[in-house]
Design an enzyme around this catalytic site. Structure first.
Site, mmCIF file in Angstrom:
data_model
loop_
_atom_site.group_PDB
_atom_site.id
_atom_site.type_symbol
_atom_site.label_atom_id
_atom_site.label_comp_id
_atom_site.label_asym_id
_atom_site.label_seq_id
_atom_site.Cartn_x
_atom_site.Cartn_y
_atom_site.Cartn_z
ATOM 1 N N SER A 203 0.811 -1.205 0.000
ATOM 2 C CA SER A 203 0.000 0.000 0.000
ATOM 3 C C SER A 203 0.860 1.277 0.000
ATOM 4 O O SER A 203 1.746 1.416 -0.829
ATOM 5 C CB SER A 203 -0.940 -0.087 1.215
ATOM 6 N N ASP A 364 -9.218 -3.305 -5.640
ATOM 7 C CA ASP A 364 -9.121 -4.101 -4.398
ATOM 8 C C ASP A 364 -9.914 -3.454 -3.266
ATOM 9 O O ASP A 364 -9.724 -3.768 -2.096
ATOM 10 C CB ASP A 364 -7.651 -4.317 -4.007
ATOM 11 N N HIS A 398 -7.682 -4.990 -0.315
ATOM 12 C CA HIS A 398 -6.449 -4.280 -0.012
ATOM 13 C C HIS A 398 -5.735 -4.888 1.207
ATOM 14 O O HIS A 398 -4.523 -5.049 1.201
ATOM 15 C CB HIS A 398 -6.816 -2.822 0.268
#
Ligand SMILES: *[C@@H]1O[C@H](CO)[C@@H](O)[C@H](O)[C@H]1NC(C)=O
Ligand SMILES: *[C@@H]1O[C@H](CO)[C@@H](O)[C@H](O)[C@H]1NC(C)=O
Ligand SMILES: *[C@@H]1O[C@H](CO)[C@@H](O)[C@H](O)[C@H]1NC(C)=O
Ligand SMILES: *[C@@H]1O[C@H](CO)[C@@H](O)[C@H](O)[C@H]1NC(C)=O
Length: 424
Positions: A203, A364, A398
């Site tokens: 991320s 996601d 995610h």
């Protein structure tokens, strides 16, 4: 679904090694497997822990805080919901102590007056954590690959409130991160038979990783970086961030801390969609005006950022948003797809404090597929980028990417493949 843009050579020996790694005996997890390249993990937003201490200069927002109540010693400021459960009156205190201020004279962000902070335990992944068990940090991969903390597994935490800024602009926090990561990489390599390291980001960690790589001289990259594995990130930010920022309009008492979008954080302005990726697609739609990736400054002004803040965005963040570059280090990108993800936000009446109508696309849940697919062009098509592989993992969110068993298995096998690939 998997698209393999470039060369990868897996030899029979490599397959044998892979098999031996997967079938390593249980209980061997604390020992490093010889032959593995060292791995350095860059966690996602807010996984890094921050300690703070106060000085007499600190002006408490309520009588519950300040040197008199909190002392002068170091305490865990982030993440410490345990302390907030014990004493809920600390919430406005922690909020105030986490905020950043912009120092005009220095031309840089810094901690609030009277607050000193430091990232906890740089170099190890042991401190990656959330109090909230539903939130995940990338650390889990070490259980599945044969990596041993401090031997061939390391962590590169960063203060997620700050962000890398355009070259030539003062950014002491990011400069400090670079100055710490460089020797960590070198030491990890040197203590592992001079093998170059594999950087793995999740991320927001990608932003720190890519900017670190970009600013390292090419011969250094060639010597020290074997591979970059980027999880859950694309070639720019995603439209969802615009909803997050709009939702922070107006001031209400904080109910949670340090969420992405805290307006005092430099990082809140760092991950906007870029025109290179989104072109003239309207991302925020109102009756009177549509906002494309070109119109981020106007959008910021509309949702209440001051002219000075917008100017800061233009100077510090925008040049980076718009210039995602191939790392010129072998790279594997792994992203979730098949989860509804914000494509476009409609505030038809132009009231940004209202709940918008959201048009979802693929991704996601946080990272839009469009920005992921843009990597094929931004990275894959760069003639200097010799190896690039993009892996799309169906039905993976995610945070599921670093917590779902099936997704983790894919992540680890890609790390092991990166470890063994002849990618030169
Ligand atoms: C959170 O704060 C409390 C009280 O200040 C402290 O006892 C505890 O150790 C802190 N938690 C962490 C994870 O540091
Ligand atoms: C905004 O974009 C939409 C398409 O998403 C279009 O139908 C509309 O006419 C545009 N509005 C303005 C004010 O340009
Ligand atoms: C915008 O929406 C909020 C929340 O629904 C409402 O309280 C406010 O009055 C609206 N503002 C305007 C100018 O209509
Ligand atoms: C994704 O999830 C949906 C709904 O749970 C399911 O129907 C579909 O088969 C899944 N697809 C894959 C590729 O796993």
């Amino acid at each position: 679904m998997e698209s393999r843009k470039q060369r990868l050579i897996i030899t029979p020996l490599v397959l044998l090694l892979l098999a031996s790694l997967f079938f390593a005996p249980a209980g061997a997890h604390d020992e490093a497997t010889p032959g593995l390249h060292p791995v350095i993990l860059l966690p996602g937003y807010s996984c890094s822990q921050l300690d703070a201490r106060l000085t007499d200069e600190y002006e408490p927002p309520t009588p519950a805080c300040g040197v008199a109540k909190q002392g002068r010693g170091w305490f865990r400021l982030w993440e410490n919901y345990t302390a907030l459960q014990v004493d809920p009156t600390l919430l406005p205190c922690f909020h105030d102590q986490l905020r950043l201020v912009y120092d005009r004279a220095a031309g840089d962000y810094r901690d609030a007056p009277g607050v000193e902070t430091r990232v906890v335990s740089f170099g190890t992944t042991r401190s990656f954590r959330f109090d909230d068990p539903t939130l995940k940090c990338i650390r889990e991969v070490h259980r599945r690959a044969e990596l041993a903390e401090g031997t061939n597994l390391f962590g590169a935490q960063y203060d997620f409130r700050y962000a890398p800024a355009a070259p030539g602009v003062a950014a002491w926090s990011f400069a400090g991160f670079r100055a710490s990561l460089k020797p960590l990489v070198e030491r990890a390599s040197e203590t592992n038979g001079d093998k170059p390291v594999i950087l793995v980001s999740h991320s927001f960690g990608a932003f720190y990783a890519t900017q670190f790589i970009d600013r390292s001289p090419l011969p250094w990259r060639t010597r020290y970086l074997k591979h970059f594995v980027m999880l859950c990130a694309g070639g720019s930010g995603s439209p969802g961030i615009m909803q997050v920022l709009a939702s922070t309009m107006g001031t209400s008492p904080p109910t949670r801390l340090a969420m992405f979008g805290d307006r005092s954080f430099e990082s809140a302005l760092s991950t906007f969609p870029s025109p290179e990726v989104y072109g003239d697609t309207p991302l925020v739609v109102t009756r009177a005006k549509n906002y494309t990736a070109e119109n981020i400054p106007e959008f910021l002004a509309t949702v209440g950022f001051s002219d000075e803040e917008v100017e800061r965005y233009r100077r510090r963040a925008m040049p980076l948003t718009r210039s995602f570059k191939a790392p010129i280090v072998a790279m594997t990108s792994i992203n979730g797809v098949g989860v509804p993800t914000v494509d476009k936000i409609v505030y038809w009446d132009g009231n940004f404090t209202e709940k918008p109508q959201v048009v979802n696309g693929d991704g996601d849940g946080a990272i839009n597929l469009k920005t992921v697919l843009a990597l094929e062009k931004l990275v894959g098509d760069d003639p200097d980028q010799r190896y690039f592989k993009s892996v799309l993992v169906p039905n993976t969110t995610h945070s599921g990417m670093i917590s779902d068993v099936s997704a983790l298995r894919i992540v680890v096998s890609e790390i092991l493949e990166a470890n063994l690939a002849t990618s030169g």
